[in-house]
Design an enzyme around this catalytic site. Sequence first.
Site, mmCIF file in Angstrom:
data_model
loop_
_atom_site.group_PDB
_atom_site.id
_atom_site.type_symbol
_atom_site.label_atom_id
_atom_site.label_comp_id
_atom_site.label_asym_id
_atom_site.label_seq_id
_atom_site.Cartn_x
_atom_site.Cartn_y
_atom_site.Cartn_z
ATOM 1 C CB SER A 68 3.912 -9.159 -7.289
ATOM 2 O OG SER A 68 3.433 -9.179 -6.078
ATOM 3 C CD GLU A 115 14.563 -10.958 -6.963
ATOM 4 O OE1 GLU A 115 13.082 -10.287 -8.064
ATOM 5 O OE2 GLU A 115 14.964 -9.941 -6.957
ATOM 6 C CB THR A 150 7.760 -6.398 -2.059
ATOM 7 O OG1 THR A 150 8.926 -5.272 -2.930
ATOM 8 C CG2 THR A 150 7.665 -5.308 -1.248
ATOM 9 C CB CYS A 184 1.468 -9.398 0.390
ATOM 10 S SG CYS A 184 1.360 -8.256 -0.776
ATOM 11 C CE LYS A 204 -0.142 -6.823 5.444
ATOM 12 N NZ LYS A 204 -0.518 -6.252 4.348
ATOM 13 C CE1 TYR A 263 -4.152 -0.565 1.407
ATOM 14 C CE2 TYR A 263 -3.244 1.778 1.086
ATOM 15 C CZ TYR A 263 -3.918 0.680 0.716
ATOM 16 O OH TYR A 263 -4.891 0.348 -0.219
ATOM 17 N N GLY A 309 5.913 6.075 2.560
ATOM 18 C CA GLY A 309 6.308 5.819 1.327
ATOM 19 C C GLY A 309 6.447 4.987 0.997
ATOM 20 C CG ASP A 344 4.757 -1.404 -6.183
ATOM 21 O OD1 ASP A 344 3.832 -1.708 -6.306
ATOM 22 O OD2 ASP A 344 5.148 -1.701 -5.156
ATOM 23 C CB ALA A 399 -8.286 -5.123 2.761
ATOM 24 C CG HIS A 451 -29.615 -14.030 11.166
ATOM 25 N ND1 HIS A 451 -29.395 -12.832 11.345
ATOM 26 C CD2 HIS A 451 -29.302 -14.831 12.363
ATOM 27 C CE1 HIS A 451 -29.793 -12.118 12.794
ATOM 28 N NE2 HIS A 451 -30.455 -13.751 13.148
ATOM 29 C CD GLU A 468 -27.818 -11.013 9.312
ATOM 30 O OE1 GLU A 468 -28.568 -11.297 8.563
ATOM 31 O OE2 GLU A 468 -27.590 -11.275 10.537
HETATM 32 P P1 FAD Z 1 8.563 -5.642 -6.836
HETATM 33 O O1 FAD Z 1 7.161 -7.222 -5.653
HETATM 34 O O2 FAD Z 1 8.863 -4.924 -5.349
HETATM 35 O O3 FAD Z 1 9.504 -7.149 -7.318
HETATM 36 C C1 FAD Z 1 10.233 -6.407 -8.191
HETATM 37 C C2 FAD Z 1 11.693 -7.308 -8.183
HETATM 38 O O4 FAD Z 1 11.952 -6.794 -8.677
HETATM 39 C C3 FAD Z 1 12.069 -7.542 -6.194
HETATM 40 O O5 FAD Z 1 12.526 -8.945 -6.266
HETATM 41 C C4 FAD Z 1 13.502 -6.417 -6.209
HETATM 42 O O6 FAD Z 1 14.372 -7.686 -5.937
HETATM 43 C C5 FAD Z 1 13.987 -7.103 -7.823
HETATM 44 N N1 FAD Z 1 14.933 -5.922 -8.552
HETATM 45 C C6 FAD Z 1 14.607 -5.069 -8.600
HETATM 46 N N2 FAD Z 1 15.888 -3.964 -9.657
HETATM 47 C C7 FAD Z 1 16.246 -5.319 -10.001
HETATM 48 C C8 FAD Z 1 17.235 -5.286 -10.527
HETATM 49 N N3 FAD Z 1 18.128 -4.422 -11.311
HETATM 50 N N4 FAD Z 1 17.389 -6.158 -10.681
HETATM 51 C C9 FAD Z 1 17.364 -7.531 -10.513
HETATM 52 N N5 FAD Z 1 15.932 -7.569 -9.416
HETATM 53 C C10 FAD Z 1 15.840 -6.964 -9.584
HETATM 54 N N6 FAD Z 1 -0.081 -5.156 -1.492
HETATM 55 C C11 FAD Z 1 -1.320 -6.118 -1.381
HETATM 56 O O7 FAD Z 1 -2.013 -5.457 -2.595
HETATM 57 N N7 FAD Z 1 -1.761 -6.408 -0.081
HETATM 58 C C12 FAD Z 1 -0.836 -5.557 0.861
HETATM 59 O O8 FAD Z 1 -1.261 -6.889 1.697
HETATM 60 C C13 FAD Z 1 0.236 -5.425 1.082
HETATM 61 N N8 FAD Z 1 1.154 -5.363 1.462
HETATM 62 C C14 FAD Z 1 2.682 -5.407 1.397
HETATM 63 C C15 FAD Z 1 2.642 -4.481 2.861
HETATM 64 C C16 FAD Z 1 4.251 -4.271 3.019
HETATM 65 C C17 FAD Z 1 5.116 -4.210 3.790
HETATM 66 C C18 FAD Z 1 5.131 -3.494 1.485
HETATM 67 C C19 FAD Z 1 6.325 -3.062 1.514
HETATM 68 C C20 FAD Z 1 3.654 -3.702 0.204
HETATM 69 C C21 FAD Z 1 2.807 -4.262 0.626
HETATM 70 N N9 FAD Z 1 2.364 -4.638 -0.496
HETATM 71 C C22 FAD Z 1 1.012 -4.848 -0.221
HETATM 72 C C23 FAD Z 1 2.253 -3.658 -1.830
HETATM 73 C C24 FAD Z 1 2.752 -4.655 -2.625
HETATM 74 O O9 FAD Z 1 3.695 -5.733 -1.860
HETATM 75 C C25 FAD Z 1 3.593 -4.718 -3.928
HETATM 76 O O10 FAD Z 1 2.725 -3.482 -5.049
HETATM 77 C C26 FAD Z 1 4.142 -5.894 -4.977
HETATM 78 O O11 FAD Z 1 5.174 -6.576 -4.362
HETATM 79 C C27 FAD Z 1 4.508 -5.326 -6.732
HETATM 80 O O12 FAD Z 1 5.146 -5.987 -7.055
HETATM 81 P P2 FAD Z 1 6.165 -5.535 -8.213
HETATM 82 O O13 FAD Z 1 6.280 -7.035 -9.047
HETATM 83 O O14 FAD Z 1 6.177 -4.703 -8.843
HETATM 84 O O15 FAD Z 1 7.440 -5.268 -7.410
HETATM 85 P P1 NDP Z 2 1.069 5.792 1.682
HETATM 86 O O1 NDP Z 2 1.586 6.206 0.351
HETATM 87 O O2 NDP Z 2 0.463 4.702 2.134
HETATM 88 O O3 NDP Z 2 1.229 6.436 3.298
HETATM 89 C C1 NDP Z 2 2.147 7.373 3.500
HETATM 90 C C2 NDP Z 2 2.859 8.007 4.324
HETATM 91 O O4 NDP Z 2 3.113 8.680 5.184
HETATM 92 C C3 NDP Z 2 1.523 8.694 4.435
HETATM 93 O O5 NDP Z 2 0.403 9.009 6.104
HETATM 94 C C4 NDP Z 2 2.018 10.725 4.529
HETATM 95 O O6 NDP Z 2 1.247 11.430 4.298
HETATM 96 C C5 NDP Z 2 2.776 10.204 5.378
HETATM 97 N N1 NDP Z 2 4.395 11.095 4.158
HETATM 98 C C6 NDP Z 2 5.063 11.445 3.219
HETATM 99 N N2 NDP Z 2 5.699 11.677 3.091
HETATM 100 C C7 NDP Z 2 5.961 11.904 4.305
HETATM 101 C C8 NDP Z 2 7.132 12.104 4.778
HETATM 102 N N3 NDP Z 2 8.281 13.273 3.670
HETATM 103 N N4 NDP Z 2 7.346 12.579 5.869
HETATM 104 C C9 NDP Z 2 6.290 12.570 6.760
HETATM 105 N N5 NDP Z 2 5.869 11.545 6.178
HETATM 106 C C10 NDP Z 2 5.309 11.714 5.241
HETATM 107 O O7 NDP Z 2 2.654 4.229 1.849
HETATM 108 P P2 NDP Z 2 2.985 2.906 2.192
HETATM 109 O O8 NDP Z 2 4.541 3.359 2.965
HETATM 110 O O9 NDP Z 2 1.895 3.094 4.223
HETATM 111 O O10 NDP Z 2 2.542 2.300 1.765
HETATM 112 C C11 NDP Z 2 3.255 2.451 0.582
HETATM 113 C C12 NDP Z 2 2.388 1.758 -0.770
HETATM 114 O O11 NDP Z 2 2.354 0.363 -0.438
HETATM 115 C C13 NDP Z 2 0.434 2.079 0.169
HETATM 116 O O12 NDP Z 2 0.217 2.722 -0.442
HETATM 117 C C14 NDP Z 2 0.374 0.399 -0.123
HETATM 118 O O13 NDP Z 2 0.059 0.926 -1.941
HETATM 119 C C15 NDP Z 2 1.068 -0.370 -0.725
HETATM 120 N N6 NDP Z 2 0.368 -1.638 0.620
HETATM 121 C C16 NDP Z 2 -0.634 -1.768 0.551
HETATM 122 C C17 NDP Z 2 -1.113 -2.446 1.828
HETATM 123 C C18 NDP Z 2 -1.759 -3.360 1.493
HETATM 124 O O14 NDP Z 2 -3.166 -4.293 0.751
HETATM 125 N N7 NDP Z 2 -3.141 -3.866 3.097
HETATM 126 C C19 NDP Z 2 -0.347 -2.550 2.889
HETATM 127 C C20 NDP Z 2 1.225 -1.998 2.781
HETATM 128 C C21 NDP Z 2 1.868 -1.204 1.563
HETATM 129 P P3 NDP Z 2 0.320 11.986 4.136
HETATM 130 O O15 NDP Z 2 -1.129 11.417 3.320
HETATM 131 O O16 NDP Z 2 -0.261 13.595 4.118
HETATM 132 O O17 NDP Z 2 0.744 12.542 2.916
#
Ligand code: FAD
Ligand code: NDP
Length: 451
Positions: A15, A35, A42, A48, A51, A177, A262, A303, A341, A436, A441
Amino acid sequence: MSQYDYDLFVIGAGSGGVRASRMASQLGAKVAVAEDKYLGGTCVNVGCVPKKLFVYGSHFSEDFEAARGYGWRLEPAQFDWPTLRDRKTAEIQRLNGVYDRMLDNAGVEIISGRASLVDAHSVCVGDQTYTAKYILVATGGWPRRPHYPGAEHVITSNEAFYLDKFPGSVLVEGAGYIAVEFAGIFHGLGSETELVYRGPQILRNFDDDVREFTQSQIQQKGIKLNLNNEIASIEKQAGEKLLVNFTDGSSKVFDAVLCAIGREPLTQGLGLENTRVECNERGAIIVNDVMQTSEPSVYAIGDVVGRMELTPVALAEGTALANFLFNNQPFKLDYSNIATAVFCQPSIGTVGLTERQARDLYHKVDIYQTEFRHMKNTLSESTERTMMKLVVDQATQRVVGCHMVGPDAGEIIQGLAIALKTGGTKQDFDNTIGIHPTVAEEFVTMRQKVR
Ligand code: FAD
Ligand code: NDP
């Protein structure tokens, strides 16, 4: 003639990286992006987009049930996992092509392969070395893996998108999340679903009422919550079943365990040690106010910096950085009031402060809150309820937090985020005439303070 091959070399076409490279190139910079896995990163490939497609897919089981209350007679509905999985994959491949063309049309050179930093101005990909005035690290994150015995048997969200076989039963580990979203997906698609969390209540960091309400709603739908408990070990049994032993001494067999505890910044093998770039204790790259690392020619966004792991934040950082480096603009990014969300079922939408944060920050706060049965559910058998909450700073009457749990919460909260961003007061909300009959609302008709 520049002394470098490129003005900007971006590592990672996710992204943030795609947005920064595209904008920088359109502003006249010579840009390359490396890349090593998939264009779009991701969000497009294992985040996103797939999912949300799965969330849509999983909601049909409830919709079919609801339809009966409206007079529809349906054959027992059947779900075919390979159809959903493969149609989702085809859509992702289409999007990969869209990203390829988008970068190409913007004049960005795409370099396939894993990139690492050689020094402050050089990057190598395979056996090629490239130089650049600026290097941008936008490598994102990767799922954290657990360390208990048998941890090699768990899957993460990465694998959940490509399962060969749909699990009849699944244990989801974590309560953030990804865990609550995937618990909803698996449950909706027909898995017997249990979520194990080390704490007493899911979704830490969200508003406490939102947490409590969501927890009761998802439990009511049939997702089992195993709270104050953790996985101690996992043993593989005959027939690929997994025996999970919990720290409270109990055990249970599941077809799959999805670990969602996480994500970690992806910096391994990136050659950061060849530069002055520094990371914090979580492994995230440390940047200043303009996303510059401790190595002045190296910047980082998204990220891998981990300010807020959300796609729109990575996009905004990419835009702001391109304008800063190549358009003579000050770096401008306001991280306050970013709406978010959680696509669990019912979904959560939220912007601004939780009640707890507001009480810490302001002298006194007014809380407006409502909970009701969505009109759509009056003719269906669904017991799902909706909740909405406004947090108001009493002194200024500014609305400082909007929270919702219910259908389309993200769609509704997105609009309200503008009201918060522009300093909307409770009076402004009250003066707004509602549409409505809608759920939304309620946000402009709540008059009774609950505390
Ligand atoms: P990324 O999108 O992770 O891009 C990093 C890129 O770098 C990747 O393509 C990787 O292959 C590449 N790369 C890494 N290392 C190297 C290297 N050494 N050389 C070349 N390429 C490399 N966010 C939302 O806002 N809404 C959502 O609904 C949502 N749902 C999510 C659901 C899931 C299951 C997950 C895992 C994440 C979700 N997120 C969501 C979070 C969102 O996907 C990330 O915040 C976002 O993609 C971050 O963008 P980025 O550019 O930092 O990294
Ligand atoms: P989160 O940080 O949201 O949640 C991690 C969960 O794992 C928490 O419940 C945490 O507990 C628990 N946890 C952490 N470490 C351990 C451990 N060692 N053992 C057991 N449980 C543990 O991470 P996610 O992986 O769900 O998602 C990563 C990020 O991606 C999100 O924070 C969000 O920013 C992004 N994302 C966004 C989405 C969206 O916008 N709809 C959807 C999916 C991902 P505790 O709270 O107690 O620390």
